[in-house]
Design an enzyme around this catalytic site. Structure first.
Site, PDB file in Angstrom:
ATOM      1  CB  THR A 110      42.060  32.661  34.332  1.00  0.00           C
ATOM      2  OG1 THR A 110      40.691  32.312  34.393  1.00  0.00           O
ATOM      3  CG2 THR A 110      42.203  34.115  34.014  1.00  0.00           C
TER       4      THR A 110
ATOM      5  CB  VAL B 275      30.363  37.960  34.299  1.00  0.00           C
ATOM      6  CG1 VAL B 275      31.622  38.781  34.113  1.00  0.00           C
ATOM      7  CG2 VAL B 275      29.600  37.851  32.976  1.00  0.00           C
TER       8      VAL B 275
ATOM      9  CB  THR C  84      44.324  33.758  37.980  1.00  0.00           C
ATOM     10  OG1 THR C  84      43.809  32.418  37.911  1.00  0.00           O
ATOM     11  CG2 THR C  84      45.691  33.699  38.632  1.00  0.00           C
ATOM     12  N   GLY C  85      41.906  33.065  39.917  1.00  0.00           N
ATOM     13  CA  GLY C  85      41.434  32.345  41.099  1.00  0.00           C
ATOM     14  C   GLY C  85      39.917  32.368  41.164  1.00  0.00           C
TER      15      GLY C  85
ATOM     16  N   GLY D 140      36.769  33.770  41.203  1.00  0.00           N
ATOM     17  CA  GLY D 140      36.344  35.116  40.814  1.00  0.00           C
ATOM     18  C   GLY D 140      35.386  35.794  41.767  1.00  0.00           C
TER      19      GLY D 140
HETATM   20  N1  ASP Z   1      39.112  34.155  37.943  1.00  0.00           N
HETATM   21  C1  ASP Z   1      38.471  33.332  36.942  1.00  0.00           C
HETATM   22  C2  ASP Z   1      36.987  33.395  37.118  1.00  0.00           C
HETATM   23  O1  ASP Z   1      36.517  33.378  38.237  1.00  0.00           O
HETATM   24  C3  ASP Z   1      38.895  31.919  37.001  1.00  0.00           C
HETATM   25  C4  ASP Z   1      40.387  31.666  36.951  1.00  0.00           C
HETATM   26  O2  ASP Z   1      41.179  32.483  37.389  1.00  0.00           O
HETATM   27  O3  ASP Z   1      40.764  30.613  36.435  1.00  0.00           O
HETATM   28  O4  ASP Z   1      36.277  33.405  36.127  1.00  0.00           O
END
Ligand code: ASP
Length: 289
Positions: free
Chosen positions: A159, A188, A210-211, A213
């Protein structure tokens, strides 16, 4: 108010292969995005314009999970989420599960500026895009086959996001994602949710997360960082503390970028890597992962 400007961007915290060419490309994209934002800020541009410009560049980068390069869901469709927030007014705009949009962050900004709402999803968000003449594309324009098959890509973690402080003291955040790889249609994550995928308040800081979700949203992680800053922590300590909290309370992994109202930055993650780049004032672009 202050004469300090700052911008920091990330390309996602996840299971990056440290030896991969993909990571090098991601860091280069982060550098370019930070530089574009810095130039805009140095010319007197707003934090909102800087984060939108930076995130559009990252959305265009084919190795990052946002805009072009987003992971397809289980049906092979690409559903994207994006959030932008203005730390001066606390206004925010977001879209979720939108298809066939090249630059979701700009559609999120139009939601903020041209509707009375903060979050539009799916067909309704797409109808709004068509109504305002927002450019649409085909799913094929967003699909990057290497992203689907790359052995170095995890289920999430590429992300993109940006946070900035402009010369008038305004803070802003932008976060954009294609979400998790092979997610259920309609899923989502944290990214478009105020306080989870991002938060910006001129009184404290601007943060992009990010991470994983589903776990990031459990602790409303971006707002949590702002609350730690309000309690007196530096941007760096607040980011590190929130990542520790994420691990302790949810077992989750992820990353954060933060800029506080003084232009100090924070970077924290507990994954293999998180490509990032930042600049302070008119200083050189610094990158890392
Ligand atoms: N946080 C994002 C999600 O869960 C994924 C990501 O950070 O790459 O959609």
């Amino acid at each position: 108010m202050g004469d300090k400007i700052a911008i920091i961007v990330h390309g996602g915290a996840g299971a990056w292969n440290l030896a991969s060419a993909r990571l090098v490309t991601a860091i280069t994209a982060c550098r370019e995005a930070a530089q574009a934002g810095q130039q805009l800020l140095m010319a007197g541009g707003s934090a909102l314009d800087a984060v939108e410009t930076a995130v559009r560049l990252l959305e265009a980068c084919p190795v990052l999970d946002a805009g072009r390069g987003s992971y397809p869901n289980r049906n092979g469709d690409i559903e994207m989420d994006a959030l932008i927030m203005d730390g001066r007014t606390l206004d925010s705009g977001a879209v979720a599960a939108v298809q066939r949009i090249r630059y979701p962050i700009s559609l999120a900004r139009r939601v903020m500026q041209e509707t009375k709402h903060a979050l539009l999803v799916g067909a309704g968000a797409e109808a709004f895009a068509d109504q305002i003449g927002f450019p649409r594309c085909e799913t094929a324009d967003l699909l990057v086959p290497e992203m689907e098959t790359s052995p170095s890509a995890g289920p999430y973690g590429d992300t993109v996001g940006a946070v900035a402080l402009d010369a008038t003291g305004n803070l802003a955040v932008a976060t954009s994602t294609g979400g998790m790889r092979r997610k259920m249609p309609g899923r989502v994550g944290d990214s478009p949710l105020v306080g989870a995928g991002g938060y910006a308040d001129n009184r404290t800081a601007a943060v992009s997360a990010t991470g994983h979700g589903e776990l990031l949203m459990k602790i409303v992680i971006s707002k949590q960082v702002c609350d730690f800053v309000a309690a007196g922590l530096t941007a760096q300590a607040a980011s590190e503390t929130a990542i520790r909290l994420l691990a302790e309370r949810t077992g989750g992994t992820g990353g954060l970028i933060t800029v506080d109202r003084f232009g100090q930055v924070g970077i924290a993650f507990n994954t293999a890597a998180m490509p990032y780049a930042f600049s302070l004032g008119d200083g050189k672009i610094v990158d890392g992962r």
